[in-house]
Design a protein around this motif. Sequence first.
Motif, PDB file in Angstrom:
ATOM      1  N   SER A 361       0.843  -1.195   0.000  1.00 19.83           N
ATOM      2  CA  SER A 361       0.000   0.000   0.000  1.00 19.83           C
ATOM      3  C   SER A 361       0.880   1.247   0.000  1.00 19.83           C
ATOM      4  O   SER A 361       2.021   1.228   0.479  1.00 19.83           O
ATOM      5  N   PRO A 362       0.377   2.382  -0.516  1.00 21.78           N
ATOM      6  CA  PRO A 362       1.146   3.630  -0.491  1.00 21.78           C
ATOM      7  C   PRO A 362       1.587   4.007   0.927  1.00 21.78           C
ATOM      8  O   PRO A 362       2.700   4.493   1.127  1.00 21.78           O
ATOM      9  N   ALA A 363       0.705   3.766   1.926  1.00 26.37           N
ATOM     10  CA  ALA A 363       1.050   4.107   3.305  1.00 26.37           C
ATOM     11  C   ALA A 363       2.256   3.301   3.779  1.00 26.37           C
ATOM     12  O   ALA A 363       3.180   3.842   4.416  1.00 26.37           O
ATOM     13  N   SER A 364       2.272   2.006   3.457  1.00 20.46           N
ATOM     14  CA  SER A 364       3.397   1.152   3.855  1.00 20.46           C
ATOM     15  C   SER A 364       4.686   1.607   3.186  1.00 20.46           C
ATOM     16  O   SER A 364       5.763   1.594   3.805  1.00 20.46           O
ATOM     17  N   MET A 365       4.578   2.025   1.934  1.00 18.59           N
ATOM     18  CA  MET A 365       5.761   2.459   1.208  1.00 18.59           C
ATOM     19  C   MET A 365       6.323   3.760   1.781  1.00 18.59           C
ATOM     20  O   MET A 365       7.541   3.946   1.870  1.00 18.59           O
ATOM     21  N   VAL A 366       5.425   4.666   2.193  1.00 21.26           N
ATOM     22  CA  VAL A 366       5.874   5.912   2.814  1.00 21.26           C
ATOM     23  C   VAL A 366       6.586   5.629   4.130  1.00 21.26           C
ATOM     24  O   VAL A 366       7.672   6.175   4.411  1.00 21.26           O
ATOM     25  N   LEU A 367       6.002   4.762   4.947  1.00 19.16           N
ATOM     26  CA  LEU A 367       6.632   4.424   6.227  1.00 19.16           C
ATOM     27  C   LEU A 367       7.975   3.734   6.033  1.00 19.16           C
ATOM     28  O   LEU A 367       8.945   4.029   6.753  1.00 19.16           O
ATOM     29  N   GLU A 368       8.047   2.827   5.062  1.00 22.29           N
ATOM     30  CA  GLU A 368       9.321   2.147   4.800  1.00 22.29           C
ATOM     31  C   GLU A 368      10.394   3.154   4.406  1.00 22.29           C
ATOM     32  O   GLU A 368      11.546   3.064   4.844  1.00 22.29           O
ATOM     33  N   TYR A 369      10.000   4.143   3.620  1.00 29.60           N
ATOM     34  CA  TYR A 369      10.948   5.179   3.207  1.00 29.60           C
ATOM     35  C   TYR A 369      11.429   5.983   4.420  1.00 29.60           C
ATOM     36  O   TYR A 369      12.619   6.294   4.554  1.00 29.60           O
ATOM     37  N   LEU A 370      10.496   6.304   5.332  1.00 33.74           N
ATOM     38  CA  LEU A 370      10.844   7.128   6.490  1.00 33.74           C
ATOM     39  C   LEU A 370      11.647   6.373   7.543  1.00 33.74           C
ATOM     40  O   LEU A 370      12.287   6.987   8.401  1.00 33.74           O
ATOM     41  N   TYR A 371      11.620   5.044   7.491  1.00 37.36           N
ATOM     42  CA  TYR A 371      12.478   4.280   8.395  1.00 37.36           C
ATOM     43  C   TYR A 371      13.950   4.437   8.016  1.00 37.36           C
ATOM     44  O   TYR A 371      14.847   4.229   8.839  1.00 37.36           O
ATOM     45  N   LYS A 372      14.202   4.818   6.771  1.00 35.08           N
ATOM     46  CA  LYS A 372      15.581   4.926   6.282  1.00 35.08           C
ATOM     47  C   LYS A 372      15.956   6.353   5.880  1.00 35.08           C
ATOM     48  O   LYS A 372      17.101   6.619   5.522  1.00 35.08           O
ATOM     49  N   ASN A 373      14.960   7.274   5.923  1.00 34.21           N
ATOM     50  CA  ASN A 373      15.209   8.669   5.565  1.00 34.21           C
ATOM     51  C   ASN A 373      14.507   9.574   6.568  1.00 34.21           C
ATOM     52  O   ASN A 373      13.496   9.206   7.159  1.00 34.21           O
ATOM     53  N   ASP A 374      15.006  10.773   6.739  1.00 39.45           N
ATOM     54  CA  ASP A 374      14.497  11.671   7.775  1.00 39.45           C
ATOM     55  C   ASP A 374      13.126  12.239   7.433  1.00 39.45           C
ATOM     56  O   ASP A 374      12.294  12.431   8.327  1.00 39.45           O
ATOM     57  N   GLU A 375      12.868  12.539   6.163  1.00 38.81           N
ATOM     58  CA  GLU A 375      11.605  13.168   5.793  1.00 38.81           C
ATOM     59  C   GLU A 375      11.264  12.856   4.334  1.00 38.81           C
ATOM     60  O   GLU A 375      12.103  12.352   3.582  1.00 38.81           O
ATOM     61  N   ILE A 376      10.007  13.183   3.986  1.00 42.31           N
ATOM     62  CA  ILE A 376       9.545  12.904   2.622  1.00 42.31           C
ATOM     63  C   ILE A 376       8.593  14.012   2.182  1.00 42.31           C
ATOM     64  O   ILE A 376       7.757  14.477   2.967  1.00 42.31           O
ATOM     65  N   THR A 377       8.727  14.459   0.943  1.00 43.88           N
ATOM     66  CA  THR A 377       7.835  15.466   0.384  1.00 43.88           C
ATOM     67  C   THR A 377       6.729  14.787  -0.426  1.00 43.88           C
ATOM     68  O   THR A 377       6.802  13.586  -0.724  1.00 43.88           O
TER      69      THR A 377
END
Length: 426
Positions: A361-377
């Motif tokens: 899901s898009p939500a899971s992908m956003v969280l996975e990204y934030l586990y390895k990066n500080d922020e997301i636009t």
Amino acid sequence: MSRAISAFANASGGELIIGMEEVAGPNGTEWHWDGFENEEAANDFLQVIHQLDDLQNTIFAQFLEAKDKNGLLLHLTISKSADIKYSTDGKCYIRKGAQSLLLNDAALERLKFEKGIQSYEDQIVNEKLDEITNSATIIDFMLQIIPSGEPKDWLDKQKLIIDEKPNVAGILLFSDNPQSILPKRSAVKILRYKTKEGAERDFLDADPETIEGPIYSLIYDTVDRTKNIIEGIEKLGPEGMEKVIYPQEALHELVTNAILHRDYSIPQDVQIRIFDNRVEIESPGKLPGHVTTQNIAKTQFARNPKIVRLVNKFKNPPNKDVGEGVNTAFEAMEKLRLKKPEFLESESGLLVTLKHESLDSPASMVLEYLYKNDEITNQQARELTGIRSENTMKNVFYKLRDAGKIEPVPKIAGKKYSWRKTNSAS
């Protein structure tokens, strides 16, 4: 009724309701329920249906009733037929929009190719026999597979020679350069578009590439070149920019299907269009026989049976000839957590799309990204998830915010609005 059944069955199927009357009313055309008094009153219609279908299970009939309505409606679901379906007047029709159009002789011949009843692979080609009896392709094939055989004798037995002339199947399989004999019918064009949008000339990365050769090498060369181009594309991932990867098995099976099962009577090459976020494979000709986009993974029908059977005799054949190609592609995409290939049939052919979109899901992908990066636009998240709409992406962020998983980063002048993981997110 029989004309409509013929038209639907010869196209992609459809539904027909008997017992509704179209009348002119104060608000324009209106439909009035005017059904049969009982099931026996529809016997004449059912007899015609039986005459047209005759145990082939193309037509499914059921009666419908409703409160405060007069009588029963006869609802027919008509599937795409494997053969040519004629009406009771002995003529053949096809559905175009809301019309049942009568087919002339030329259109009927075209329909036979589309259905796979008649295959273009059997057409005689006005070329010398040497084109397939003394080619490097046939000599290499004979030495590897039938070292004691003679090319002409073997080709004759395989029905690739008719009246001392090669047919289309023989040319495609064993001519060293089929494209010089069957131009616009036997090559593959690969186009790379540097965009996620449509196939517009302005976004072409370079001139289209043309892959040529006999079918066996054409398949392998096309897959290799497509894979090489794809590996040059990068996409935002949890670790930053990552190379785009599509499973080799999926590419191989879908390219193989496009080349082996295309309609060779149509003077148009197979096209592979590579975008930043997807690959499109378009083969000329509609799906043959009873095959539809809904049952394509569960059924099989060879429009070009000679080609399919004989290419399987090559060493390391590109096809297994057991009808598992589409399922293999589905499974290969799923192993990489990518969405299944999508099939779309049009008047001109079959389009298969492989999207580089995750099953997650898009939500899971956003969280996975934030586990390895500080922020997301928002822009980064759309790049990551494949979502096109900025507002749709905002809604994903808002749901994660309401769930206590993310929070907005304090606004800094000149910096894009972004989100970060909360301390409670796990």
